[in-house]
Design a protein around this motif. Structure first.
Motif, PDB file in Angstrom:
ATOM      1  N   PRO A  83       0.810  -1.226   0.000  1.00 40.07           N
ATOM      2  CA  PRO A  83       0.000   0.000   0.000  1.00 40.07           C
ATOM      3  C   PRO A  83       0.843   1.277   0.000  1.00 40.07           C
ATOM      4  CG  PRO A  83       0.081  -0.911   2.204  1.00 40.07           C
ATOM      5  CD  PRO A  83       0.764  -1.912   1.308  1.00 40.07           C
ATOM      6  N   GLU A  84       0.302   2.289  -0.631  1.00 36.91           N
ATOM      7  CA  GLU A  84       0.825   3.636  -0.539  1.00 36.91           C
ATOM      8  C   GLU A  84      -0.112   4.421   0.379  1.00 36.91           C
ATOM      9  OE1 GLU A  84       1.505   5.308  -4.397  1.00 36.91           O
ATOM     10  OE2 GLU A  84       3.238   3.999  -4.768  1.00 36.91           O
ATOM     11  N   PRO A  85       0.303   5.607   0.817  1.00 34.17           N
ATOM     12  CA  PRO A  85      -0.527   6.356   1.782  1.00 34.17           C
ATOM     13  C   PRO A  85      -1.983   6.558   1.346  1.00 34.17           C
ATOM     14  CG  PRO A  85       1.638   7.334   1.621  1.00 34.17           C
ATOM     15  CD  PRO A  85       1.594   6.277   0.560  1.00 34.17           C
ATOM     16  N   SER A  86      -2.220   6.652   0.059  1.00 33.58           N
ATOM     17  CA  SER A  86      -3.588   6.893  -0.416  1.00 33.58           C
ATOM     18  C   SER A  86      -4.398   5.611  -0.565  1.00 33.58           C
ATOM     19  CB  SER A  86      -3.550   7.628  -1.757  1.00 33.58           C
ATOM     20  OG  SER A  86      -2.861   6.847  -2.725  1.00 33.58           O
ATOM     21  N   ASP A  87      -3.762   4.456  -0.380  1.00 27.76           N
ATOM     22  CA  ASP A  87      -4.446   3.178  -0.554  1.00 27.76           C
ATOM     23  C   ASP A  87      -5.122   2.724   0.739  1.00 27.76           C
ATOM     24  OD1 ASP A  87      -3.535   2.941  -3.169  1.00 27.76           O
ATOM     25  OD2 ASP A  87      -1.722   1.853  -2.571  1.00 27.76           O
ATOM     26  N   PRO A  88      -6.201   1.979   0.610  1.00 26.63           N
ATOM     27  CA  PRO A  88      -6.758   1.334   1.807  1.00 26.63           C
ATOM     28  C   PRO A  88      -5.841   0.206   2.252  1.00 26.63           C
ATOM     29  CG  PRO A  88      -7.891   0.537  -0.146  1.00 26.63           C
ATOM     30  CD  PRO A  88      -6.959   1.633  -0.607  1.00 26.63           C
ATOM     31  N   GLY A  89      -5.869  -0.119   3.524  1.00 25.10           N
ATOM     32  CA  GLY A  89      -5.056  -1.226   3.998  1.00 25.10           C
ATOM     33  C   GLY A  89      -5.580  -2.569   3.526  1.00 25.10           C
ATOM     34  N   ALA A  90      -6.900  -2.602   3.258  1.00 26.47           N
ATOM     35  CA  ALA A  90      -7.530  -3.843   2.817  1.00 26.47           C
ATOM     36  C   ALA A  90      -8.880  -3.513   2.190  1.00 26.47           C
ATOM     37  CB  ALA A  90      -7.706  -4.806   3.989  1.00 26.47           C
ATOM     38  N   GLU A  91      -9.399  -4.477   1.449  1.00 30.02           N
ATOM     39  CA  GLU A  91     -10.731  -4.332   0.858  1.00 30.02           C
ATOM     40  C   GLU A  91     -11.557  -5.554   1.242  1.00 30.02           C
ATOM     41  OE1 GLU A  91     -11.263  -2.596  -3.053  1.00 30.02           O
ATOM     42  OE2 GLU A  91      -9.083  -2.691  -3.364  1.00 30.02           O
ATOM     43  N   ARG A  92     -12.745  -5.302   1.761  1.00 30.16           N
ATOM     44  CA  ARG A  92     -13.678  -6.382   2.087  1.00 30.16           C
ATOM     45  C   ARG A  92     -14.553  -6.616   0.862  1.00 30.16           C
ATOM     46  NH1 ARG A  92     -14.916  -6.805   8.077  1.00 30.16           N
ATOM     47  NH2 ARG A  92     -13.271  -5.609   9.116  1.00 30.16           N
ATOM     48  N   MET A  93     -14.470  -7.824   0.307  1.00 34.58           N
ATOM     49  CA  MET A  93     -15.216  -8.114  -0.921  1.00 34.58           C
ATOM     50  C   MET A  93     -15.848  -9.496  -0.852  1.00 34.58           C
ATOM     51  SD  MET A  93     -12.826  -6.403  -3.923  1.00 34.58           S
ATOM     52  CE  MET A  93     -11.290  -7.247  -3.499  1.00 34.58           C
ATOM     53  N   TRP A  94     -16.932  -9.651  -1.628  1.00 31.41           N
ATOM     54  CA  TRP A  94     -17.672 -10.901  -1.669  1.00 31.41           C
ATOM     55  C   TRP A  94     -17.189 -11.780  -2.818  1.00 31.41           C
ATOM     56  CZ3 TRP A  94     -21.018 -12.347   2.054  1.00 31.41           C
ATOM     57  CH2 TRP A  94     -21.543 -11.348   2.886  1.00 31.41           C
ATOM     58  N   VAL A  95     -17.200 -13.074  -2.576  1.00 33.98           N
ATOM     59  CA  VAL A  95     -16.963 -14.061  -3.619  1.00 33.98           C
ATOM     60  C   VAL A  95     -18.118 -15.046  -3.606  1.00 33.98           C
ATOM     61  CG1 VAL A  95     -14.457 -13.847  -3.477  1.00 33.98           C
ATOM     62  CG2 VAL A  95     -15.612 -15.558  -2.096  1.00 33.98           C
ATOM     63  N   GLN A  96     -18.401 -15.595  -4.768  1.00 31.86           N
ATOM     64  CA  GLN A  96     -19.410 -16.659  -4.850  1.00 31.86           C
ATOM     65  C   GLN A  96     -18.692 -17.989  -4.989  1.00 31.86           C
ATOM     66  OE1 GLN A  96     -22.148 -16.580  -8.195  1.00 31.86           O
ATOM     67  NE2 GLN A  96     -23.686 -17.706  -7.028  1.00 31.86           N
ATOM     68  N   VAL A  97     -19.104 -18.947  -4.188  1.00 33.52           N
ATOM     69  CA  VAL A  97     -18.486 -20.266  -4.221  1.00 33.52           C
ATOM     70  C   VAL A  97     -18.857 -20.975  -5.518  1.00 33.52           C
ATOM     71  CG1 VAL A  97     -18.318 -22.506  -3.089  1.00 33.52           C
ATOM     72  CG2 VAL A  97     -18.528 -20.427  -1.706  1.00 33.52           C
ATOM     73  N   LEU A  98     -17.822 -21.423  -6.244  1.00 36.74           N
ATOM     74  CA  LEU A  98     -18.025 -22.180  -7.474  1.00 36.74           C
ATOM     75  C   LEU A  98     -17.848 -23.670  -7.246  1.00 36.74           C
ATOM     76  CD1 LEU A  98     -16.051 -19.940  -9.997  1.00 36.74           C
ATOM     77  CD2 LEU A  98     -18.489 -19.862  -9.453  1.00 36.74           C
ATOM     78  N   GLY A  99     -16.988 -24.015  -6.300  1.00 33.56           N
ATOM     79  CA  GLY A  99     -16.731 -25.420  -6.035  1.00 33.56           C
ATOM     80  C   GLY A  99     -15.985 -25.599  -4.738  1.00 33.56           C
ATOM     81  N   VAL A 100     -15.942 -26.833  -4.273  1.00 39.02           N
ATOM     82  CA  VAL A 100     -15.255 -27.182  -3.033  1.00 39.02           C
ATOM     83  C   VAL A 100     -13.996 -27.932  -3.398  1.00 39.02           C
ATOM     84  CG1 VAL A 100     -15.426 -28.382  -0.833  1.00 39.02           C
ATOM     85  CG2 VAL A 100     -17.461 -27.303  -1.824  1.00 39.02           C
ATOM     86  N   SER A 101     -12.859 -27.469  -2.884  1.00 38.45           N
ATOM     87  CA  SER A 101     -11.588 -28.138  -3.129  1.00 38.45           C
ATOM     88  C   SER A 101     -11.103 -28.775  -1.839  1.00 38.45           C
ATOM     89  CB  SER A 101     -10.553 -27.128  -3.649  1.00 38.45           C
ATOM     90  OG  SER A 101     -10.312 -26.120  -2.685  1.00 38.45           O
ATOM     91  N   ASP A 102      -9.934 -29.391  -1.864  1.00 38.07           N
ATOM     92  CA  ASP A 102      -9.386 -30.028  -0.670  1.00 38.07           C
ATOM     93  C   ASP A 102      -9.155 -28.991   0.424  1.00 38.07           C
ATOM     94  OD1 ASP A 102      -9.414 -32.444  -1.928  1.00 38.07           O
ATOM     95  OD2 ASP A 102      -7.321 -32.351  -2.582  1.00 38.07           O
ATOM     96  N   GLY A 103      -9.976 -29.048   1.457  1.00 39.45           N
ATOM     97  CA  GLY A 103      -9.801 -28.134   2.579  1.00 39.45           C
ATOM     98  C   GLY A 103     -10.181 -26.703   2.309  1.00 39.45           C
ATOM     99  N   GLY A 104     -10.850 -26.437   1.194  1.00 38.10           N
ATOM    100  CA  GLY A 104     -11.190 -25.050   0.908  1.00 38.10           C
ATOM    101  C   GLY A 104     -12.171 -24.928  -0.235  1.00 38.10           C
ATOM    102  N   TYR A 105     -12.178 -23.752  -0.861  1.00 39.06           N
ATOM    103  CA  TYR A 105     -13.167 -23.427  -1.876  1.00 39.06           C
ATOM    104  C   TYR A 105     -12.527 -22.763  -3.079  1.00 39.06           C
ATOM    105  CZ  TYR A 105     -16.130 -23.868   2.279  1.00 39.06           C
ATOM    106  OH  TYR A 105     -16.733 -24.315   3.422  1.00 39.06           O
ATOM    107  N   VAL A 106     -13.217 -22.882  -4.213  1.00 37.33           N
ATOM    108  CA  VAL A 106     -12.903 -22.099  -5.406  1.00 37.33           C
ATOM    109  C   VAL A 106     -14.056 -21.130  -5.594  1.00 37.33           C
ATOM    110  CG1 VAL A 106     -12.524 -22.148  -7.888  1.00 37.33           C
ATOM    111  CG2 VAL A 106     -11.626 -23.993  -6.456  1.00 37.33           C
ATOM    112  N   GLY A 107     -13.741 -19.844  -5.696  1.00 39.30           N
ATOM    113  CA  GLY A 107     -14.783 -18.847  -5.816  1.00 39.30           C
ATOM    114  C   GLY A 107     -14.497 -17.858  -6.922  1.00 39.30           C
TER     115      GLY A 107
END
Length: 209
Positions: free
Chosen positions: A56-80
């Motif tokens: 990040p630069e000073p004008s950037d946010p530290g993080a972005e909260r965003m939504w994902v849609q689950v497309l599939g289930v992988s080993d121990g996690g998801y593909v979205g």
């Protein structure tokens, strides 16, 4: 998707934040759904993730909260697939693939109208981070009132009758902090009493013995 012909002025990368670690570091302010809920996502479900900006630069946010849609289930996690357009991050765009695990999920859709209504909560629950061990629901006072009352369980009449000792909180905030309350709140609009049972580590209907 980011257009190949539209080269950004600066590459802004990301990493997915570990929501469980964030919650452990700040349990009273960073809330996440119960692990069982985060492990039970299926294709078509949505999950909110925290995309931390790695450069990040000073004008950037530290993080972005965003939504994902689950497309599939992988080993121990998801593909979205990302369903938001980032404001600052340039290495992922709308519709792009995102691989994530239950530890990265910080929220699931909260479309339950009840969660925006208010509950009377013992101030000690908030100030001392104490589990509400006794809850009851009565007829609401008005449209904003859920009718729910959450207490530590050992309050005296004098304590309860002093308005300084009671807070008015969104039920959603209370549920975020204490996910075990969900089965209790799902009984709404039923009136009644529930108490925390140490042996079963669940809320049980009825007055404590």
């Amino acid at each position: 998707m980011v257009d190949d012909g539209d080269v950004p002025d600066r590459i802004v990368s990301y990493r997915l934040a570990d929501g469980e670690t964030r919650h452990a570091e700040a349990p009273r302010s960073f809330f996440i759904p119960p692990r069982a809920e985060r492990e039970a996502l299926r294709p078509g479900d949505y999950a909110k993730l925290l995309f931390e900006v790695t450069n990040p630069e000073p004008s950037d946010p530290g993080a972005e909260r965003m939504w994902v849609q689950v497309l599939g289930v992988s080993d121990g996690g998801y593909v979205g697939a990302l369903v938001n357009t980032p404001r600052a991050i340039t290495t992922v765009g709308l519709g792009d693939r995102v691989d994530f695990g239950p530890q990265h999920v910080i929220a699931t859709p909260g479309d339950w109208p009840l969660l925006g209504k208010k509950a009377f909560v013992s101030r000690r629950c908030q100030d001392l981070d104490l589990r509400p061990r006794y809850l009851y629901r009565e007829d609401p006072d008005n449209e904003r009132d859920s009718g729910w009352r959450a207490m530590v369980g050992d309050e005296s009449d004098d304590e309860i009758n002093n308005p300084d000792n009671v807070l008015l909180q969104d039920l959603g905030f209370l549920l975020d902090r204490w996910p075990d309350l969900k089965p209790v709140l799902q009984t709404d609009p039923q009136n009644g009493e529930w108490f925390w049972n140490d042996d079963s580590e669940t809320y049980v209907q009825g007055a404590p013995g």
